[in-house]
Design an enzyme around this catalytic site. Structure first.
Site, PDB file in Angstrom:
ATOM      1  N   CYS A 122      11.561  -0.452  -1.633  1.00  0.00           N
ATOM      2  CA  CYS A 122      12.388  -1.659  -1.536  1.00  0.00           C
ATOM      3  C   CYS A 122      13.858  -1.354  -1.875  1.00  0.00           C
ATOM      4  CB  CYS A 122      11.791  -2.780  -2.397  1.00  0.00           C
ATOM      5  SG  CYS A 122      12.360  -4.416  -1.878  1.00  0.00           S
ATOM      6  N   HIS A 226       6.167  -3.005  -0.806  1.00  0.00           N
ATOM      7  CA  HIS A 226       5.758  -2.615  -2.163  1.00  0.00           C
ATOM      8  C   HIS A 226       4.318  -2.103  -2.171  1.00  0.00           C
ATOM      9  CE1 HIS A 226       9.207  -3.923  -4.631  1.00  0.00           C
ATOM     10  NE2 HIS A 226       9.388  -4.810  -3.663  1.00  0.00           N
ATOM     11  N   GLU A 228       2.881  -0.253  -4.299  1.00  0.00           N
ATOM     12  CA  GLU A 228       2.306  -0.295  -5.658  1.00  0.00           C
ATOM     13  C   GLU A 228       1.653  -1.644  -5.932  1.00  0.00           C
ATOM     14  OE1 GLU A 228       5.392  -0.770  -4.981  1.00  0.00           O
ATOM     15  OE2 GLU A 228       6.084  -2.412  -6.249  1.00  0.00           O
TER      16      GLU A 228
END
Ligand code: MN
Length: 254
Positions: A122, A226, A228
């Site tokens: 990001c 994202h 994660e």
């Protein structure tokens, strides 16, 4: 030396290896307290690395600061200051973090020069682009031509909301082993002009650049989404991405 077992990658010395040390950049809350979402930490642990949060500051010593690490994650956060890519602030610009920008630009340049693996997520992707001389849309809604999809999703972070077409023959396509993937989206800035040595790794259906990779670096990947956060819901592709990254970091350590 402590011997550690790393389940995601069996090293050439027979299976017992030191885990790679991963430096992760962080933000600050009100300029006083460092913050980093646990999902970054958990993703690195899950993929077989040891996460270390790298604080803001110490710009003059970045050449030394990168030394102990085997790889780097540039994490998400505030907008990148447009004066860093030669523009005045547009009306759609969001919150910027000058101290974070100053540190991360110096840290990114040292990390890139080290040739160690880098994953930008990001804001991290956007910052790496600027560090390589590229530019950004300060606000895609007001600055990018055409109809823009919703890139600031209202669904939970672990929910993939829009599609990304991966570039034929790209490294990312090899990792995901798919042409199209579905990702989450929490951004209103995006890459405009790409920095030196970068090529597009994936785009959204509205043309927003969602991923890039370097042609001159062993592992240099930026993703606008994202992974994660997707990993919280056991997203297989996100785990493959983190494992591919950690494996490259590991090879640097062998
Ligand atoms: Mn998006």
């Amino acid at each position: 030396m402590v011997t550690l077992y790393w389940p995601a990658y069996v090293c050439e010395r027979g299976g017992d290896c030191m885990k790679p040390l991963i430096g992760i950049t962080a933000g600050q809350h009100k300029g006083t307290t460092h913050i980093l979402k646990d999902t970054y930490v958990q993703a690195v642990i899950r993929a077989g690395g040891i996460p270390v949060i790298v604080p803001i500051g110490n710009e003059p010593n970045c050449a030394q600061l990168i030394e102990p690490f085997d790889g780097f994650i540039f994490s998400g956060g505030e907008d990148v200051d447009p004066t860093l890519f030669g523009e005045e602030p547009a009306r759609g610009l969001g919150e910027v973090a000058p101290a974070r920008d100053a540190f991360e630009m110096a840290f990114a340049k040292a990390a890139i020069q080290s040739n160690k693996p880098i994953l930008g997520i990001c804001r991290g992707m956007q910052l790496l682009n600027v560090a390589l001389g590229g530019s950004l849309y300060q606000d895609i809604e007001t600055q990018k031509e055409g109809t823009i999809r919703q890139h600031d999703q209202k669904a939970p972070p672990s929910h993939p909301s829009h599609f990304v077409q991966l570039t034929e023959g790209s490294y990312l396509q090899k990792i995901f082993t798919k042409e199209t993937i579905k990702v989450n989206s929490f951004h209103h800035q995006a890459v405009k002009q790409m920095g030196a040595s970068l090529k597009i790794g994936g785009v959204a259906s509205d043309g927003v650049i969602e991923a890039f990779e370097s042609t001159e670096h062993p592992f240099f990947v930026g993703v606008q989404w994202h992974p994660e956060a997707l990993l919280e819901k056991e997203d297989e592709g996100s785990l493959q991405l983190f494992q591919a990254f950690i494996q490259k970091c590991h090879k640097g350590r062998d």
